[in-house]
Motif scaffolding. Structure first.
Motif, PDB file in Angstrom:
ATOM      1  N   ALA A  61      43.837 -56.010 -65.417  1.00 13.37           N
ATOM      2  CA  ALA A  61      44.585 -57.270 -65.502  1.00 13.37           C
ATOM      3  C   ALA A  61      43.836 -58.276 -66.385  1.00 13.37           C
ATOM      4  O   ALA A  61      44.435 -58.987 -67.186  1.00 13.37           O
ATOM      5  CB  ALA A  61      44.810 -57.854 -64.110  1.00 13.37           C
ATOM      6  N   PHE A  62      42.527 -58.286 -66.232  1.00 16.44           N
ATOM      7  CA  PHE A  62      41.718 -59.187 -67.052  1.00 16.44           C
ATOM      8  C   PHE A  62      41.783 -58.776 -68.518  1.00 16.44           C
ATOM      9  O   PHE A  62      41.943 -59.597 -69.424  1.00 16.44           O
ATOM     10  CB  PHE A  62      40.263 -59.177 -66.563  1.00 16.44           C
ATOM     11  N   LEU A  63      41.676 -57.470 -68.729  1.00 14.01           N
ATOM     12  CA  LEU A  63      41.687 -56.932 -70.093  1.00 14.01           C
ATOM     13  C   LEU A  63      43.010 -57.261 -70.787  1.00 14.01           C
ATOM     14  O   LEU A  63      43.048 -57.658 -71.952  1.00 14.01           O
ATOM     15  CB  LEU A  63      41.469 -55.421 -70.020  1.00 14.01           C
ATOM     16  N   GLU A  64      44.087 -57.107 -70.047  1.00 19.22           N
ATOM     17  CA  GLU A  64      45.429 -57.371 -70.566  1.00 19.22           C
ATOM     18  C   GLU A  64      45.577 -58.831 -71.016  1.00 19.22           C
ATOM     19  O   GLU A  64      46.019 -59.112 -72.126  1.00 19.22           O
ATOM     20  CB  GLU A  64      46.441 -57.057 -69.446  1.00 19.22           C
ATOM     21  N   LYS A  65      45.165 -59.727 -70.153  1.00 23.02           N
ATOM     22  CA  LYS A  65      45.269 -61.154 -70.456  1.00 23.02           C
ATOM     23  C   LYS A  65      44.371 -61.505 -71.647  1.00 23.02           C
ATOM     24  O   LYS A  65      44.776 -62.225 -72.557  1.00 23.02           O
ATOM     25  CB  LYS A  65      44.854 -61.970 -69.235  1.00 23.02           C
ATOM     26  N   VAL A  74      34.939 -57.168 -75.013  1.00 25.81           N
ATOM     27  CA  VAL A  74      34.789 -56.675 -73.636  1.00 25.81           C
ATOM     28  C   VAL A  74      34.136 -55.295 -73.637  1.00 25.81           C
ATOM     29  O   VAL A  74      34.514 -54.419 -74.419  1.00 25.81           O
ATOM     30  CB  VAL A  74      36.176 -56.553 -72.947  1.00 25.81           C
ATOM     31  N   ILE A  75      33.150 -55.122 -72.767  1.00 30.77           N
ATOM     32  CA  ILE A  75      32.629 -53.784 -72.497  1.00 30.77           C
ATOM     33  C   ILE A  75      32.987 -53.458 -71.058  1.00 30.77           C
ATOM     34  O   ILE A  75      32.635 -54.198 -70.132  1.00 30.77           O
ATOM     35  CB  ILE A  75      31.104 -53.704 -72.692  1.00 30.77           C
ATOM     36  N   ILE A  76      33.725 -52.383 -70.858  1.00 29.94           N
ATOM     37  CA  ILE A  76      34.071 -51.960 -69.508  1.00 29.94           C
ATOM     38  C   ILE A  76      32.862 -51.257 -68.908  1.00 29.94           C
ATOM     39  O   ILE A  76      32.208 -50.434 -69.567  1.00 29.94           O
ATOM     40  CB  ILE A  76      35.300 -51.030 -69.539  1.00 29.94           C
ATOM     41  N   LEU A  77      32.564 -51.614 -67.659  1.00 26.50           N
ATOM     42  CA  LEU A  77      31.407 -51.067 -66.975  1.00 26.50           C
ATOM     43  C   LEU A  77      31.908 -50.529 -65.645  1.00 26.50           C
ATOM     44  O   LEU A  77      32.199 -51.297 -64.733  1.00 26.50           O
ATOM     45  CB  LEU A  77      30.408 -52.208 -66.767  1.00 26.50           C
ATOM     46  N   THR A  78      32.050 -49.229 -65.538  1.00 24.59           N
ATOM     47  CA  THR A  78      32.743 -48.696 -64.368  1.00 24.59           C
ATOM     48  C   THR A  78      32.240 -47.311 -63.967  1.00 24.59           C
ATOM     49  O   THR A  78      31.658 -46.598 -64.781  1.00 24.59           O
ATOM     50  CB  THR A  78      34.260 -48.603 -64.653  1.00 24.59           C
ATOM     51  N   LYS A  88      42.503 -45.359 -71.989  1.00 21.06           N
ATOM     52  CA  LYS A  88      43.310 -46.532 -71.628  1.00 21.06           C
ATOM     53  C   LYS A  88      42.554 -47.825 -71.943  1.00 21.06           C
ATOM     54  O   LYS A  88      43.104 -48.757 -72.544  1.00 21.06           O
ATOM     55  CB  LYS A  88      43.664 -46.487 -70.139  1.00 21.06           C
ATOM     56  N   GLY A  89      41.282 -47.852 -71.555  1.00 17.02           N
ATOM     57  CA  GLY A  89      40.466 -49.053 -71.796  1.00 17.02           C
ATOM     58  C   GLY A  89      40.341 -49.381 -73.266  1.00 17.02           C
ATOM     59  O   GLY A  89      40.540 -50.520 -73.687  1.00 17.02           O
ATOM     60  N   LEU A  90      40.056 -48.368 -74.054  1.00 12.99           N
ATOM     61  CA  LEU A  90      39.877 -48.608 -75.489  1.00 12.99           C
ATOM     62  C   LEU A  90      41.203 -48.990 -76.137  1.00 12.99           C
ATOM     63  O   LEU A  90      41.263 -49.862 -76.997  1.00 12.99           O
ATOM     64  CB  LEU A  90      39.253 -47.392 -76.169  1.00 12.99           C
ATOM     65  N   ASP A  91      42.280 -48.317 -75.679  1.00  6.37           N
ATOM     66  CA  ASP A  91      43.608 -48.662 -76.205  1.00  6.37           C
ATOM     67  C   ASP A  91      44.003 -50.088 -75.857  1.00  6.37           C
ATOM     68  O   ASP A  91      44.740 -50.735 -76.588  1.00  6.37           O
ATOM     69  CB  ASP A  91      44.677 -47.709 -75.642  1.00  6.37           C
ATOM     70  N   MET A  92      43.522 -50.565 -74.718  1.00  4.90           N
ATOM     71  CA  MET A  92      43.868 -51.928 -74.308  1.00  4.90           C
ATOM     72  C   MET A  92      42.965 -52.965 -74.969  1.00  4.90           C
ATOM     73  O   MET A  92      43.013 -54.147 -74.621  1.00  4.90           O
ATOM     74  CB  MET A  92      43.802 -52.065 -72.793  1.00  4.90           C
ATOM     75  N   GLY A  93      42.130 -52.492 -75.874  1.00  7.20           N
ATOM     76  CA  GLY A  93      41.371 -53.459 -76.668  1.00  7.20           C
ATOM     77  C   GLY A  93      39.917 -53.650 -76.260  1.00  7.20           C
ATOM     78  O   GLY A  93      39.234 -54.508 -76.802  1.00  7.20           O
TER      79      GLY A  93
END
Ligand code: CA
Length: 224
Positions: A61-65, A74-78, A88-93
């Motif tokens: 949701a944060f990534l989308e906004k 943004v670097i996703i840390l998961t 999905k994460g990379l596609d969402m920017g």
């Protein structure tokens, strides 16, 4: 000092990573929920480290906004290491995707790489350089070395177009077309010749050579 927003609900990670990144010269602010992350003033930050599983929802949701607002790197840390989540994460920017458990040193170099790319991109978006000429697109100003060069709107547009196409020969026709489209006034071949001449004069001895005449064809700017 660059400030990083750490969106993470695992206190051990928040504590450890904050210490580590502070040592590396970053300031860290943590948000343990999506709600807290959304409440932050994003202009204060240079980058976001984003956990996906948060108490009040998903990091997506944060990534989308953030993407909609043309926001922060943004670097996703998961802990999720499924290929489909990564894609999905990379596609969402997202700019990068790091899976837990991670090595703090590796994360730090990923952070630096993302910031470097961002910096280069912002720089190239704002300013153009050719030889000793610097053109600032935000301020619509031109300098040669330390000297600011006063240009008319027409001269500026012409120089901008030439510099955006650095190294490429632009035909007289292409230039006339461009000037015509952009100012609405009738621009004839002679006006182009005169504008180039004035532009060279204003740029001065040192920089006038940057604008090359390609005999019978048009003009080109290139680094000396
Ligand atoms: Ca979590």
């Amino acid at each position: 000092m660059k400030q990083i927003l750490l969106v993470e609900d695992d206190h051990t990670i928040v504590y450890g990573l904050s210490e580590y990144l502070r040592e590396a010269g970053f300031e860290i602010r943590a948000a343990s929920t999506l709600e807290k992350a959304f409440a932050m003033d994003e202009k204060a930050f240079s980058l976001v480290l984003l956990d996906l599983g948060l108490p009040d929802g998903e990091g997506w949701a944060f990534l989308e906004k953030n993407r909609k607002e043309d926001g922060l790197p943004v670097i996703i840390l998961t802990a999720r290491e499924d290929e489909k989540d990564i894609i999905k994460g990379l596609d969402m920017g997202a700019d990068d995707y790091v899976t837990k458990p991670f090595k703090a040193g590796v994360l730090l170099s990923r952070i630096r790489a993302v910031l470097r790319r961002q910096g280069n991109w912002e720089e190239s978006k704002k300013t153009l350089r050719c030889g000793s000429i610097l053109l600032d697109k935000n301020k619509t100003l031109v300098w040669t070395g330390e000297r600011q060069v006063p240009l008319t709107a027409g001269e500026y547009r012409l120089l901008l177009y030439l510099m955006e196409n650095k190294g490429r020969t632009l035909t007289r026709n292409a230039l006339l077309q461009y000037l015509w489209d952009n100012c609405g006034d009738y621009v004839n071949d002679n006006t182009l010749t005169v504008t180039i001449k004035r532009l060279r004069e204003k740029l001065g001895e040192e920089s006038r050579q940057v604008i090359k005449t390609v005999r019978g064809i048009g003009y080109r700017v290139e680094d000396d």
